[in-house]
Design a protein around this motif. Structure first.
Motif, short mmCIF file in Angstrom:
data_model
loop_
_atom_site.label_atom_id
_atom_site.label_comp_id
_atom_site.label_asym_id
_atom_site.label_seq_id
_atom_site.Cartn_x
_atom_site.Cartn_y
_atom_site.Cartn_z
N TYR A 133 -0.12 8.23 7.63
CA TYR A 133 0.39 7.06 6.95
C TYR A 133 1.85 7.30 6.62
N PHE A 134 2.66 6.30 6.95
CA PHE A 134 4.10 6.46 6.80
C PHE A 134 4.62 5.82 5.52
N GLY A 135 5.64 6.43 4.98
CA GLY A 135 6.35 5.84 3.85
C GLY A 135 7.28 4.74 4.32
N PRO A 136 7.91 4.03 3.39
CA PRO A 136 8.79 2.91 3.74
C PRO A 136 10.17 3.34 4.20
N GLY A 137 10.45 4.64 4.09
CA GLY A 137 11.75 5.13 4.57
C GLY A 137 12.82 5.15 3.49
N THR A 138 13.80 6.00 3.70
CA THR A 138 14.97 6.11 2.81
C THR A 138 16.22 6.03 3.67
N ARG A 139 17.07 5.06 3.35
CA ARG A 139 18.31 4.90 4.08
C ARG A 139 19.38 5.73 3.40
N LEU A 140 19.91 6.72 4.09
CA LEU A 140 20.96 7.58 3.54
C LEU A 140 22.29 7.25 4.20
N PRO B 138 -2.34 6.82 18.85
CA PRO B 138 -2.17 5.67 17.97
C PRO B 138 -1.00 4.78 18.40
N TRP B 139 -1.05 3.55 17.94
CA TRP B 139 0.07 2.63 18.10
C TRP B 139 0.56 2.25 16.71
N TYR B 140 1.88 2.22 16.57
CA TYR B 140 2.49 1.85 15.30
C TYR B 140 3.39 0.63 15.48
N GLN B 141 3.46 -0.16 14.42
CA GLN B 141 4.32 -1.35 14.37
C GLN B 141 5.37 -1.11 13.30
N GLN B 142 6.61 -1.39 13.63
CA GLN B 142 7.68 -1.17 12.66
C GLN B 142 8.58 -2.40 12.58
N PHE B 143 8.76 -2.90 11.36
CA PHE B 143 9.70 -3.98 11.12
C PHE B 143 11.03 -3.37 10.68
N PRO B 144 12.13 -4.09 10.89
CA PRO B 144 13.45 -3.54 10.56
C PRO B 144 13.53 -3.07 9.11
N GLY B 145 14.02 -1.85 8.93
CA GLY B 145 14.21 -1.30 7.59
C GLY B 145 12.94 -0.83 6.91
N LYS B 146 11.84 -0.81 7.63
CA LYS B 146 10.56 -0.38 7.07
C LYS B 146 10.02 0.82 7.83
N PRO C 192 6.94 2.84 9.87
CA PRO C 192 5.91 2.40 10.81
C PRO C 192 4.56 2.23 10.13
N ALA C 193 3.79 1.28 10.62
CA ALA C 193 2.44 1.05 10.10
C ALA C 193 1.45 1.19 11.25
N LEU C 194 0.37 1.93 10.99
CA LEU C 194 -0.64 2.14 12.02
C LEU C 194 -1.33 0.82 12.36
N LEU C 195 -1.36 0.51 13.66
CA LEU C 195 -2.01 -0.70 14.14
C LEU C 195 -3.42 -0.42 14.60
N ILE C 196 -3.54 0.49 15.52
CA ILE C 196 -4.81 0.79 16.16
C ILE C 196 -4.66 2.13 16.86
N ALA C 197 -5.77 2.84 17.02
CA ALA C 197 -5.71 4.16 17.66
C ALA C 197 -6.96 4.37 18.51
N ILE C 198 -6.85 5.26 19.48
CA ILE C 198 -7.97 5.51 20.39
C ILE C 198 -8.05 6.99 20.71
N ARG C 199 -9.25 7.44 21.00
CA ARG C 199 -9.48 8.78 21.51
C ARG C 199 -9.86 8.67 22.98
N PRO C 200 -9.69 9.74 23.74
CA PRO C 200 -9.89 9.65 25.19
C PRO C 200 -11.35 9.52 25.63
N ALA D 210 -4.53 3.55 2.38
CA ALA D 210 -3.70 4.67 1.98
C ALA D 210 -2.24 4.26 1.86
N VAL D 211 -1.60 4.67 0.78
CA VAL D 211 -0.22 4.29 0.52
C VAL D 211 0.64 5.53 0.35
N VAL D 212 1.77 5.51 1.03
CA VAL D 212 2.76 6.57 0.88
C VAL D 212 4.04 5.93 0.37
#
Lengths: 113, 117
Positions: free
Chosen positions: B107-114, A34-42, A44-52, B2-4
């Motif tokens: 599915y990932f949660g939004p995180g916790t800053r400690l 899978p590939w994940y996208q993460q914005f600062p302070g958030k 990761p969110a799943l973008l897209i995934a592949i199997r071989p 799905a939401v975490v």
């Protein structure tokens, strides 16, 4: 054996351009990428995934290319937008690891308007 | 989709106190939940794998007596950082596998800053 190596560490692209991020792995037991996208302070969110069993998967502007023999896979972002500016992580897992993901080091993408 | 969720989103505590972080899957049942920590500009490091009703499996180098994990139900896992110290300051993120799908998707949660003072 368990590592996933990701490059480049950072990437700057002009709006409308193509962003390409690459990952390589050693463990041939990996069977989910899978590939994940993460914005600062958030989280990761799943973008897209592949199997071989497929060499390419496309969802909107995002495409994964997979080369099983080379043990490499890449993310292509077409028509990159400033809103795509984020950190991108590739990952891999095996069926027997209960979904435990091994992450790449991450790529900071900046798309200039 | 799905939401975490995670609670709290941010916590500041004094050195020596314990902090509990909750991770909930809101609209699906999670067979497995994972706990990660992430330092600034670094990747996610898996701390432990949590299965409902059983003991958590910790990654090498993670102190299980310091990071207590409880997975009481298919929708809730908690991470307790006991006797927190400044070096425990980090971004803690949980993820959950959807029991209803093939089980691969996390599915990932939004995180916790400690922040430990």
């Amino acid at each position: 054996q368990q590592q996933v190596k990701q490059s480049p560490q950072s990437l700057i692209v002009q709006k409308g351009g193509i962003s390409i991020i690459n990952c390589a792995y050693e463990n041939t037991a990996f069977d989910y990428f899978p590939w994940y996208q993460q914005f600062p302070g958030k989280g990761p969110a799943l973008l897209i995934a592949i199997r071989p069993d497929v060499s390419e998967k496309k969802e909107g502007r995002f495409t994964i290319s997979f080369n099983k023999s080379a043990k490499q896979f890449s993310l292509h972002i077409m028509d990159s937008q400033p809103g795509d500016s984020a950190t991108y992580f590739c990952a891999a897992s095996t069926r027997t690891s209960y979904g435990k993901l091994t992450f790449g080091q991450g790529t900071i993408l900046t798309v200039h308007p | 989709g799905a939401v975490v969720s995670q609670h709290p989103s941010r916590v500041i505590c004094k050195s020596g106190t314990s902090v509990k972080i909750e991770c909930r899957s809101l609209d699906f049942q999670a067979t497995t939940m994972f706990w990660y920590r992430q330092f600034p500009k670094q990747s996610l490091m898996l701390m432990a794998t949590s299965n409902e009703g059983s003991k958590a499996t910790y990654e090498q180098g993670v102190e299980k007596d310091k990071f207590l994990i409880n997975h009481a139900s298919l929708t809730l896992s908690t991470l307790t950082v006991t006797s927190a110290h400044p070096e425990d300051s980090s971004f803690y993120i949980c993820s959950a596998r959807d029991r209803g799908t093939s089980g691969e998707t996390q599915y990932f949660g939004p995180g916790t800053r400690l922040l430990v003072l």
